[in-house]
Scaffold this motif. Sequence first.
Motif, mmCIF file in Angstrom:
data_model
loop_
_atom_site.group_PDB
_atom_site.id
_atom_site.type_symbol
_atom_site.label_atom_id
_atom_site.label_comp_id
_atom_site.label_asym_id
_atom_site.label_seq_id
_atom_site.Cartn_x
_atom_site.Cartn_y
_atom_site.Cartn_z
ATOM 1 N N LYS A 1 -24.007 -3.048 37.083
ATOM 2 C CA LYS A 1 -23.074 -3.392 38.148
ATOM 3 C C LYS A 1 -21.670 -3.678 37.588
ATOM 4 O O LYS A 1 -20.658 -3.259 38.182
ATOM 5 C CB LYS A 1 -23.589 -4.621 38.897
ATOM 6 C CG LYS A 1 -22.655 -5.096 40.008
ATOM 7 C CD LYS A 1 -23.219 -6.341 40.675
ATOM 8 C CE LYS A 1 -22.278 -6.842 41.776
ATOM 9 N NZ LYS A 1 -22.799 -8.075 42.407
ATOM 10 N N ASP B 1 -30.547 -1.693 45.187
ATOM 11 C CA ASP B 1 -29.668 -1.655 46.361
ATOM 12 C C ASP B 1 -29.579 -3.034 47.006
ATOM 13 O O ASP B 1 -28.502 -3.488 47.423
ATOM 14 C CB ASP B 1 -30.191 -0.625 47.358
ATOM 15 C CG ASP B 1 -29.296 -0.527 48.584
ATOM 16 O OD1 ASP B 1 -28.063 -0.474 48.432
ATOM 17 O OD2 ASP B 1 -29.842 -0.528 49.703
ATOM 18 N N ASN C 1 -26.157 -4.890 47.478
ATOM 19 C CA ASN C 1 -25.614 -4.971 48.840
ATOM 20 C C ASN C 1 -26.246 -6.048 49.706
ATOM 21 O O ASN C 1 -25.840 -6.228 50.854
ATOM 22 C CB ASN C 1 -25.777 -3.612 49.534
ATOM 23 C CG ASN C 1 -25.020 -2.517 48.807
ATOM 24 O OD1 ASN C 1 -23.866 -2.706 48.435
ATOM 25 N ND2 ASN C 1 -25.675 -1.379 48.589
ATOM 26 N N LYS D 1 -31.215 -5.762 53.933
ATOM 27 C CA LYS D 1 -30.867 -5.117 55.208
ATOM 28 C C LYS D 1 -31.441 -5.929 56.354
ATOM 29 O O LYS D 1 -32.563 -6.430 56.285
ATOM 30 C CB LYS D 1 -31.452 -3.701 55.242
ATOM 31 C CG LYS D 1 -31.008 -2.823 54.058
ATOM 32 C CD LYS D 1 -29.680 -2.183 54.342
ATOM 33 C CE LYS D 1 -29.366 -1.092 53.327
ATOM 34 N NZ LYS D 1 -29.363 -1.540 51.928
#
Length: 759
Positions: free
Chosen positions: A731, A751, A755, A758
């Motif tokens: 990263k 992911d 981020n 979700k």
Amino acid sequence: MKTTFLQKLAIAFSAIGLFSYTIIYACAGGDWDFWDDNSNFAPEVFVEKSYSPLFLSPDVFYTRDYYGFDTAHNGRFNDEIISDWSNYLDKKIDLETLKFFLTVDSSATELTGISKFISTKKPTDFSKKWESKIDYKDKKVKSFIEFLDAAKKLEDASTNENYWDYDSNANQKTVDGKLISLFEKRYNSEKDSFLKNRYWFQTIKALFYQGDYEKTVAFFNKTQNDVPKNTLYYRGLSYLAGINYKNKNYAHSNYQYSIVFDKCPTMRVVTAYCFHPQEETDWNQSLAMAKTNEEKAALWALQGYYNDEVRAIEKIYDLKPESEHLDYLLTRLVNIQEGKIDNSFENKTIEEKKKTNKEALNATAIALVDKIAKAGKTSKPYLWNCAAGYLQTLTQNYSQAESYFDKAEKQLPKKNLAINQLRLLRFINNVSKTDKMNTKSEALLVPDLKWIYQELKYDTAGELRYNNASAWSKRYLSALYKSQKNTVMAELFDRNNDFYDNQANLDAMKAFMSKENKSEIEKIAANVYNVKLTEIYEYEAVKATFQNKIPEAIAFMQKTDSIQHSQFLGNPFNGNIKDCHDCDHAAYQKRKYSEIEFLTTIKEMQDKIAKQEDVYTNAMLTANAFYNITHFGNARSFHEGNIMGYGSSPYDFRDSSKKMVSDCSLAKLYYEKALAAAKTDEQKAKCHYMLAKCERNEYYNKKYYTTYTNWYEQEETEVNFLAWNGFKNLKKSYFNTKYYQEVIRECGYFDTYINGPKN
């Protein structure tokens, strides 16, 4: 007293006596700690077949199929009835035709057509169909058609399609009163004794299924002295027993069931199920009804099945020493006693194990068998001598056991099963009395060891129960050899999964397997052992590989014969973002690698690394190879084997193997070498990600695998946000690389780290 379930209609038989729809489904014996693979004493050797459902079993009844259910309802009497009618008809109807009309439901319609032709002389489609096989002019044939046509009409009322439903009779139809009158009229008027007997039974059954129990009992009592005491009579008597049970006349019901049990072997399993003393008073009343010692013995034979077989044997022996009921009860007694034996030798010496086993046995039962065997008054003295000898073996009286076996041998029927059973019991006695393995004991045991380990086969041994003796004897011999510090022979007879973790053991076994002049006992031991020399070399090759001793691994692998040529399902040198074994196995492979090629390729790459030739590529491929042969990679087949073990989880392996196959430290070492030699950001990004995979696996190893605890005992952790060093570096420094974007697309874990989860 043990209780059983009983359907409203105690025993349901079809119109012609072929179908019984009472499913027997209760834990009759309650013998849940026993199965024939835990036994050396086969009742089938000694006891008449009708008793076989009553042999000791953990299921409803003793059967080798259908989970112990009595599945003979639909054909319990088929053979007897077909034979009876064939003899009556003087074989004027062939057996296949007779079987069709007697046993096939759809024959009812055809019978009606034929019967109509016989009474009206007008041909029907069915009369034409069968005219070449049935002589319609023959008097007996006409009587058969007439009887069967009427009997089939009782089917709808006397059968229940939902035979698993004990209480509901919703699908059953009522019996037409005219049909009952027809049967009774024909019974009264029929002169032929064969037909009269059958109309009598149909009348009993029709009245029973009409629900007129009072008339059923009255008709039976009025006519019972006029009918032969054959199967039909005892089936009729069972209806009365069912009626008495329904009316809570338990003593009378049980007395009647015991008579059927005694006189009608075909119905033993049914009557044993239905026999049901509610209280001690009912039992005593039943005994008081018994008119002869034979009847009392039958009652005790049923009581012994449910309750105390020792007391039942004692009572029956006093009443009628030659009673065949004693035979099946004796087999239950023996099977119960041997079920108390612990055949393992874990944490105890042989002498300690023998002592605890002897203490577990019922001394009263053994003394009773000993007493009866010595008296020699039973109908099968060889059975009692075999049983007494075997029980003496279990109590460590080996010379007395031999004496009983000598007597049995002189009385034994000349049948292979009986001969083999006695030989098996002698073998158990000979092994049990052996306290040291030497030339003398080996000479005594070798012939029978060959017989039981090599000659006996499941598909040819019949009902002989030899599996338990085979397994037990191996453990026993292993324990003896272990006590004599002979670790190789101990291992050969009883495999220890940790044996090969000890290098001295491994070397000793290799030396033994390479030995050419083995003794007879050594040949037997080698034959029963399920590890081959090539598999030991395979194990050594795998261990050497995980220790990064590739030249040694190659040398071992080259001695494995065909194993070295086994091919990997996937490419073991590929390193992908996702660990997906099936995906890797299904992917196109330009080259398929065998295990020996895999090792030689690793050596070639390691040699190049040592020479500083294309270090990044060779280190990366080597790292992938070491990663893929772990539990997490696509080449698990490399470490799986007869010694290492098999499994889809590290928990499937023993502790030492589990630690080995889940360790990615070698892969990590070579990924670090590749990183040190990497020249581009793309190369470095890939190295950091692969190192993150190793870190992730190490985390799981510590949490779940190498701590040797059960995974379900571990507390859940929010591992989605754990930042492995590889992820941090990826990263921080390589977010502009294509590989970074590929990782985000393929690795949901990464992911989420980048981020967030979700919604």
